[in-house]
Design a protein around this motif. Structure first.
Motif, short mmCIF file in Angstrom:
data_model
loop_
_atom_site.label_atom_id
_atom_site.label_comp_id
_atom_site.label_asym_id
_atom_site.label_seq_id
_atom_site.Cartn_x
_atom_site.Cartn_y
_atom_site.Cartn_z
N GLY A 86 -2.44 -0.31 3.53
CA GLY A 86 -3.60 -0.45 2.66
C GLY A 86 -3.62 0.53 1.50
O GLY A 86 -2.82 1.47 1.42
N SER A 87 -4.57 0.32 0.61
CA SER A 87 -4.85 1.24 -0.49
C SER A 87 -6.17 1.95 -0.21
O SER A 87 -6.79 1.75 0.84
CB SER A 87 -4.94 0.47 -1.81
N GLU A 121 1.45 6.29 -5.40
CA GLU A 121 0.73 6.98 -6.46
C GLU A 121 -0.09 6.02 -7.30
O GLU A 121 -1.14 6.38 -7.84
CB GLU A 121 1.71 7.76 -7.33
N GLY A 122 0.36 4.78 -7.40
CA GLY A 122 -0.40 3.76 -8.12
C GLY A 122 -1.51 3.14 -7.28
O GLY A 122 -2.26 2.30 -7.77
N ASP A 123 -1.62 3.55 -6.01
CA ASP A 123 -2.64 3.07 -5.08
C ASP A 123 -2.57 1.56 -4.86
O ASP A 123 -3.58 0.88 -4.79
CB ASP A 123 -4.04 3.48 -5.55
N PHE A 124 -1.36 1.06 -4.75
CA PHE A 124 -1.16 -0.35 -4.40
C PHE A 124 -1.24 -0.54 -2.89
O PHE A 124 -0.84 0.35 -2.12
CB PHE A 124 0.22 -0.83 -4.85
N VAL A 125 -1.71 -1.69 -2.45
CA VAL A 125 -1.39 -2.16 -1.10
C VAL A 125 0.11 -2.47 -1.11
O VAL A 125 0.61 -3.06 -2.07
CB VAL A 125 -2.21 -3.41 -0.72
N ILE A 126 0.81 -2.06 -0.06
CA ILE A 126 2.27 -2.21 -0.03
C ILE A 126 2.66 -3.12 1.12
O ILE A 126 2.29 -2.88 2.27
CB ILE A 126 2.97 -0.85 0.13
N ALA A 127 3.41 -4.17 0.81
CA ALA A 127 4.00 -5.03 1.83
C ALA A 127 5.45 -4.61 2.02
O ALA A 127 6.22 -4.59 1.06
CB ALA A 127 3.93 -6.49 1.41
N GLY A 159 -6.69 -6.99 -3.73
CA GLY A 159 -6.56 -6.21 -4.95
C GLY A 159 -5.10 -6.16 -5.38
O GLY A 159 -4.29 -7.00 -5.00
N ASP A 160 -4.74 -5.16 -6.18
CA ASP A 160 -3.35 -5.04 -6.62
C ASP A 160 -2.44 -4.68 -5.45
O ASP A 160 -2.79 -3.86 -4.60
CB ASP A 160 -3.23 -3.95 -7.69
#
Length: 254
Positions: free
Chosen positions: A228-229, A157-163, A131-132
């Motif tokens: 994860g999101s 807050e944008g519910d992104f998966v973050i690397a 996803g995003d």
């Protein structure tokens, strides 16, 4: 005669993940320039090819040296790990062009992409970037910690998966712990946190935990962290690490 400058990414480590275009550029170059660790990974070139190895924190000096050689007519390759456009040398080269000799703007400058660490890490565990997603470096060498925290908050807050790149080093061993503590204010405690060390190599090691109870003591600069999101899922498997993937659509929850 005007030369050429190509900025390449070797990929995450395994020679099979270096693209044919990058291999061709390396083989044709008169001069290779890069951080010594990455230059050591580049295969031997033709007779007479010169290597200019530098320390890790001289990106702009390295870029200016490469541009000067290209302006002299050399066929120059600037070597990065992963992808040269992701926290690497491509941006440094263009920064040097913008602020340097006007004649450099007429040079033939090209970027050859590579497999960046977050893609290699994601492939080790399934499809967590389905996803995003976004990428954030935890290094505060070039930006303030306040900026890093602001970006972490926005991504959460944008519910992104973050690397997370550059999660910890000897000079800043506490950065990752601070970042995860910050993210706990915005993400659920059972959010998957994936640690992949030496992604894309035969030495890859995977650890999957949850944000609320995560242990960061063994993380180093060779580790890529994926957080994860709300759409990230875990598929348990008998006798093996679970698959991790992120739903592509919120509609798939219904």
């Amino acid at each position: 005669m005007t030369g050429r400058l190509i900025v390449v990414g070797l990929g995450p480590g395994d020679a099979n993940l270096t693209t044919p275009a990058v291999s061709k550029a390396l083989a044709e170059a008169t001069d290779l320039i890069g951080y010594i660790t990455y230059l050591d990974r580049a295969p031997a070139g033709p007779p007479g090819q010169r290597r200019h190895a530098t320390d890790n924190r001289v990106e702009l000096d390295r870029a200016r040296h490469a541009l000067s050689l290209a302006a002299e007519g050399k066929d120059v390759v600037v070597v990065s790990g992963g992808d040269p456009g992701v926290f690497a040398m491509a941006a440094a080269v263009f920064e040097a062009v913008e602020t340097g000799d006007v004649a450099w703007r007429a040079l033939d400058i090209r970027i050859e992409p590579g497999v960046t660490a977050m893609l290699a890490a994601a492939a080790e565990v399934g499809a967590p970037l389905g996803g995003d997603f976004c990428a954030i470096s935890l290094s505060d060498n070039l930006k303030s910690w306040a900026t890093i925290e602001r970006r972490l908050k926005a991504a959460a807050e944008g519910d992104f998966v973050i690397a997370l790149y550059n999660p910890a080093s000897r000079a800043r061993p506490d950065q990752l712990g601070k970042a995860l503590e910050h993210l706990r204010s915005f993400k659920a405690a059972d959010t998957p946190v994936i640690f992949v060390r030496a992604a894309g190599t035969s030495d890859a090691k995977i650890r999957i935990q949850e944000l609320g109870t995560v242990d960061v003591t063994s993380v180093d600069m060779r580790t890529l962290v994926l957080i994860g999101s709300s759409l990230t899922r875990k598929i348990e498997r008998p006798g093996a690490s679970p698959w991790i993937y992120t739903l592509r659509s919120e509609r798939e929850l219904s």
